[in-house]
Design a protein around this motif. Structure first.
Motif, PDB file in Angstrom:
ATOM      1  N   VAL A  40       0.837  -1.208   0.000  1.00  0.00           N
ATOM      2  CA  VAL A  40       0.000   0.000   0.000  1.00  0.00           C
ATOM      3  C   VAL A  40       0.868   1.253   0.000  1.00  0.00           C
ATOM      4  N   THR A  41       1.940   1.243   0.788  1.00  0.00           N
ATOM      5  CA  THR A  41       2.858   2.388   0.815  1.00  0.00           C
ATOM      6  C   THR A  41       3.400   2.675  -0.576  1.00  0.00           C
ATOM      7  N   CYS A  42       3.889   1.642  -1.250  1.00  0.00           N
ATOM      8  CA  CYS A  42       4.446   1.797  -2.589  1.00  0.00           C
ATOM      9  C   CYS A  42       3.375   2.253  -3.574  1.00  0.00           C
ATOM     10  N   ALA A  43       2.193   1.645  -3.506  1.00  0.00           N
ATOM     11  CA  ALA A  43       1.132   1.953  -4.462  1.00  0.00           C
ATOM     12  C   ALA A  43       0.661   3.398  -4.333  1.00  0.00           C
ATOM     13  N   VAL A  44       0.424   3.859  -3.108  1.00  0.00           N
ATOM     14  CA  VAL A  44      -0.059   5.223  -2.908  1.00  0.00           C
ATOM     15  C   VAL A  44       1.007   6.236  -3.322  1.00  0.00           C
ATOM     16  N   ALA A  45       2.269   5.965  -2.948  1.00  0.00           N
ATOM     17  CA  ALA A  45       3.346   6.890  -3.315  1.00  0.00           C
ATOM     18  C   ALA A  45       3.525   6.955  -4.825  1.00  0.00           C
ATOM     19  N   LEU A  46       3.444   5.807  -5.495  1.00  0.00           N
ATOM     20  CA  LEU A  46       3.553   5.808  -6.958  1.00  0.00           C
ATOM     21  C   LEU A  46       2.380   6.554  -7.588  1.00  0.00           C
ATOM     22  N   ALA A  47       1.170   6.328  -7.079  1.00  0.00           N
ATOM     23  CA  ALA A  47      -0.003   6.987  -7.650  1.00  0.00           C
ATOM     24  C   ALA A  47       0.107   8.497  -7.559  1.00  0.00           C
ATOM     25  N   LEU A  48       0.457   9.010  -6.376  1.00  0.00           N
ATOM     26  CA  LEU A  48       0.531  10.458  -6.199  1.00  0.00           C
ATOM     27  C   LEU A  48       1.788  11.046  -6.826  1.00  0.00           C
ATOM     28  N   GLY A  49       2.871  10.284  -6.814  1.00  0.00           N
ATOM     29  CA  GLY A  49       4.108  10.783  -7.410  1.00  0.00           C
ATOM     30  C   GLY A  49       4.054  10.818  -8.925  1.00  0.00           C
ATOM     31  N   LEU A  50       3.374   9.847  -9.532  1.00  0.00           N
ATOM     32  CA  LEU A  50       3.285   9.805 -10.997  1.00  0.00           C
ATOM     33  C   LEU A  50       2.167  10.697 -11.532  1.00  0.00           C
ATOM     34  N   LEU A  51       1.236  11.113 -10.676  1.00  0.00           N
ATOM     35  CA  LEU A  51       0.100  11.906 -11.150  1.00  0.00           C
ATOM     36  C   LEU A  51       0.515  13.161 -11.905  1.00  0.00           C
ATOM     37  N   PRO A  52       1.379  14.037 -11.338  1.00  0.00           N
ATOM     38  CA  PRO A  52       1.743  15.238 -12.100  1.00  0.00           C
ATOM     39  C   PRO A  52       2.616  14.939 -13.310  1.00  0.00           C
ATOM     40  N   ILE A  53       3.244  13.770 -13.356  1.00  0.00           N
ATOM     41  CA  ILE A  53       4.064  13.396 -14.510  1.00  0.00           C
ATOM     42  C   ILE A  53       3.173  12.917 -15.649  1.00  0.00           C
ATOM     43  N   LEU A  54       2.173  12.109 -15.311  1.00  0.00           N
ATOM     44  CA  LEU A  54       1.306  11.535 -16.333  1.00  0.00           C
ATOM     45  C   LEU A  54       0.183  12.474 -16.746  1.00  0.00           C
ATOM     46  N   VAL A  55      -0.220  13.375 -15.846  1.00  0.00           N
ATOM     47  CA  VAL A  55      -1.308  14.325 -16.146  1.00  0.00           C
ATOM     48  C   VAL A  55      -0.785  15.735 -15.896  1.00  0.00           C
ATOM     49  N   PRO A  56      -0.018  16.299 -16.819  1.00  0.00           N
ATOM     50  CA  PRO A  56       0.521  17.656 -16.622  1.00  0.00           C
ATOM     51  C   PRO A  56      -0.601  18.667 -16.429  1.00  0.00           C
ATOM     52  N   GLY A  57      -0.363  19.602 -15.496  1.00  0.00           N
ATOM     53  CA  GLY A  57      -1.359  20.650 -15.245  1.00  0.00           C
ATOM     54  C   GLY A  57      -2.447  20.253 -14.288  1.00  0.00           C
ATOM     55  N   VAL A  58      -2.343  19.074 -13.657  1.00  0.00           N
ATOM     56  CA  VAL A  58      -3.406  18.628 -12.764  1.00  0.00           C
ATOM     57  C   VAL A  58      -3.572  19.561 -11.570  1.00  0.00           C
ATOM     58  N   TYR A  59      -2.522  20.265 -11.184  1.00  0.00           N
ATOM     59  CA  TYR A  59      -2.594  21.173 -10.037  1.00  0.00           C
ATOM     60  C   TYR A  59      -2.671  22.639 -10.472  1.00  0.00           C
ATOM     61  N   ALA A  60      -3.138  22.874 -11.683  1.00  0.00           N
ATOM     62  CA  ALA A  60      -3.162  24.249 -12.209  1.00  0.00           C
ATOM     63  C   ALA A  60      -4.035  25.178 -11.384  1.00  0.00           C
ATOM     64  N   GLY A  61      -5.034  24.642 -10.689  1.00  0.00           N
ATOM     65  CA  GLY A  61      -5.935  25.487  -9.904  1.00  0.00           C
ATOM     66  C   GLY A  61      -5.407  25.856  -8.540  1.00  0.00           C
ATOM     67  N   PHE A  62      -4.240  25.344  -8.146  1.00  0.00           N
ATOM     68  CA  PHE A  62      -3.679  25.632  -6.833  1.00  0.00           C
ATOM     69  C   PHE A  62      -2.854  26.914  -6.877  1.00  0.00           C
ATOM     70  N   PRO A  63      -2.624  27.544  -5.708  1.00  0.00           N
ATOM     71  CA  PRO A  63      -1.719  28.714  -5.668  1.00  0.00           C
ATOM     72  C   PRO A  63      -0.341  28.350  -6.208  1.00  0.00           C
ATOM     73  N   SER A  64       0.348  29.332  -6.768  1.00  0.00           N
ATOM     74  CA  SER A  64       1.590  29.055  -7.494  1.00  0.00           C
ATOM     75  C   SER A  64       2.642  28.377  -6.625  1.00  0.00           C
ATOM     76  N   GLY A  65       2.824  28.851  -5.375  1.00  0.00           N
ATOM     77  CA  GLY A  65       3.842  28.249  -4.524  1.00  0.00           C
ATOM     78  C   GLY A  65       3.546  26.798  -4.209  1.00  0.00           C
ATOM     79  N   VAL A  66       2.285  26.496  -3.889  1.00  0.00           N
ATOM     80  CA  VAL A  66       1.892  25.116  -3.600  1.00  0.00           C
ATOM     81  C   VAL A  66       1.975  24.263  -4.861  1.00  0.00           C
ATOM     82  N   ARG A  67       1.557  24.847  -5.990  1.00  0.00           N
ATOM     83  CA  ARG A  67       1.540  24.103  -7.245  1.00  0.00           C
ATOM     84  C   ARG A  67       2.939  23.643  -7.634  1.00  0.00           C
ATOM     85  N   ILE A  68       3.929  24.515  -7.473  1.00  0.00           N
ATOM     86  CA  ILE A  68       5.292  24.162  -7.869  1.00  0.00           C
ATOM     87  C   ILE A  68       5.802  22.975  -7.073  1.00  0.00           C
ATOM     88  N   LEU A  69       5.473  22.930  -5.772  1.00  0.00           N
ATOM     89  CA  LEU A  69       5.908  21.807  -4.948  1.00  0.00           C
ATOM     90  C   LEU A  69       5.160  20.529  -5.303  1.00  0.00           C
TER      91      LEU A  69
END
Length: 466
Positions: free
Chosen positions: A394-423
């Protein structure tokens, strides 16, 4: 009849023995060291060149400053590679490493420059380098929370992200004119095919140079079809000396530098993974508590020097680890030779321009192969993390899911404030943080572990040969 040697051997290299000189510390004939060093440079040179060109285009820098920054990027990449490979005093783990600008630190640098000016962005780099030195003793105490489960997950994300970087060198950004051009894809596939062909047919040193030969063959093919133009190589001067503080005296603003300083914590976690996976790739036993801080100090020192020349943070790169595994050449003197070559390139502008002439599709094709090896190494490390334990899975699966999300879906955090979005858009940082937190939740908060069945390979008998 012996079986053919495959490009990537899934079996880890043999570990060091007390009485023998480890291959990492072996010196080879100068000619071979230089050849292998040039191979590293050709694969990695596109990163500092593209980083500076992106920075120049985004911040609308003058051609003169762009040349200065390119020379400085090559020079500091070389100095950093020498520091990490040779390990003077308490800097550098003495492993075959190279250093590069780019990635999330470049994006943060440009964001600070756009909001607060280039002088403040330079000050932020210098503040972050100093901050890294200050917090390193505390971070070193937390390394026990980064077992193979966490690091292996992070390395898989790093590898996937790098493969995407290599692929974008081939295709160009989605939506841009010429995206997915069949001619560019053909060059990339031809380069990959040549690397496979050379690996299959050649022997000895020539096989170890398969990536370099593939790059040369791909460039020759591109020249034959009219996709290489040499005009830029012949223009300009011979010697270029990078100019210190090209944007003027730095401005130190802690609040403006805060996003970069926060990212440096994630960068230290990434350096942990890079150090461990590099040691795994070359089969060298290391002391994580002492060698990881040496890597981080090398990063901080090189970034401090780079900031004086207007560069973003310099980071230890995993790009060369794939080459180490593909070639089987583990000597740290090879990456030290690559560092010397980069230093020379920092002053010889025609040579730097020649590297930039190499078609991005050719470099990207070779890079995809080399970077995919890093993903394989991450999977190899996860194999030892007992994923049959449900909590580890579960640790590996959740980390991979959230870590790969911005790589596989660019712009997914576009609605967040700029400082938070960059991180959040740093998939490596997110994946490392999530894996580390879940590892603590499941394995360090007093929960009684369930018994984990042994793997078949660990059971007694002839099969136990791991």
């Amino acid at each position: 009849m012996s079986s053919p040697v495959h490009p990537v051997d899934p079996t880890p290299p043999p570990r060091d023995t007390p009485d023998a000189v480890h291959p990492v510390d072996e010196s080879r004939p100068l000619g071979r060291i230089l050849l292998f060093g040039v191979q590293h440079v050709l694969v990695m040179a596109a990163t500092p060149i593209s980083a500076i060109f992106l920075m120049s285009a985004t911040l609308r820098l003058s051609p003169g400053i762009t040349v200065d920054l390119l020379s400085a990027a090559l020079l500091l990449s070389g100095i950093g590679s020498l520091v990490q490979s040779l390990g003077p005093w308490k800097f550098g783990p003495r492993l075959p490493f190279v250093m590069l600008p780019g990635g999330a630190p470049l994006i943060l640098f440009m964001a600070i420059a756009q909001q607060h000016g280039l002088r403040t962005a330079t000050g932020a780099v210098l503040l972050t380098a100093a901050f890294t030195f200050l917090v390193l003793p505390l971070f070193a105490r937390l390394l026990r929370f980064f077992p193979p489960l966490v690091i292996g997950t992070m390395i898989v994300i790093v590898g996937v992200n790098l493969v995407k970087v290599g692929a974008l060198l081939v295709t160009g950004p989605p939506g841009a004119p010429g995206f997915g051009d069949p001619a560019r894809l053909g060059l990339a596939f031809a380069t990959i095919g040549l690397i496979v062909l050379f690996t299959r047919l050649l022997r000895g040193v020539l096989r170890q140079l398969a990536v370099l030969l593939g790059l040369a063959g791909g460039t020759a093919l591109a020249f034959a079809v009219g996709q290489v133009h040499l005009d830029a190589v012949l223009s300009g001067g011979l010697i270029g000396v990078p100019r210190p503080l090209p944007f003027g005296a730095p401005v130190f603003d802690v609040l403006a530098a805060l996003p970069l300083m926060l990212y440096s914590l994630a960068s230290m976690a990434e350096a942990t993974g890079q150090t461990v996976i590099n040691a795994e790739a070359v089969g060298k036993n290391i002391d994580v508590r002492s060698d990881v801080p040496r890597t981080v100090r090398g990063d901080a020192l090189t970034s401090l020097l780079g900031g004086c020349f207007g560069l973003p943070l310099m980071v230890t790169s995993g790009e060369n680890i794939g080459i180490v595994r593909v070639t089987g050449v583990r000597s740290r003197y090879v990456t030290a030779a690559a560092g010397v070559v980069l230093v020379v390139l920092g002053f010889l502008t025609p040579v730097a321009r020649s590297i930039s002439v190499m078609p991005s599709a050719v470099v990207g094709g070779a890079a995809m192969v080399v970077f995919a090896v890093i993903t394989v190494l991450g999977v190899q490390m996860l194999h030892r993390a007992r994923l049959e334990d449900h909590t580890s899975m579960v640790t590996c699966a959740v980390a991979l899911a959230l870590g790969l999300l911005p790589i596989l879906v660019p712009g997914v955090y576009a609605g967040f404030p700029s400082g938070v979005r960059i991180l959040l858009e740093s998939g490596v940082a997110v994946g490392a943080f999530v894996a580390a937190v879940l590892n603590v939740v499941f394995h360090h908060l007093g929960r009684r572990h369930e018994a984990v069945p042994a793997r078949p390979a660990e059971a007694p008998g002839p099969a136990a040969h791991v």
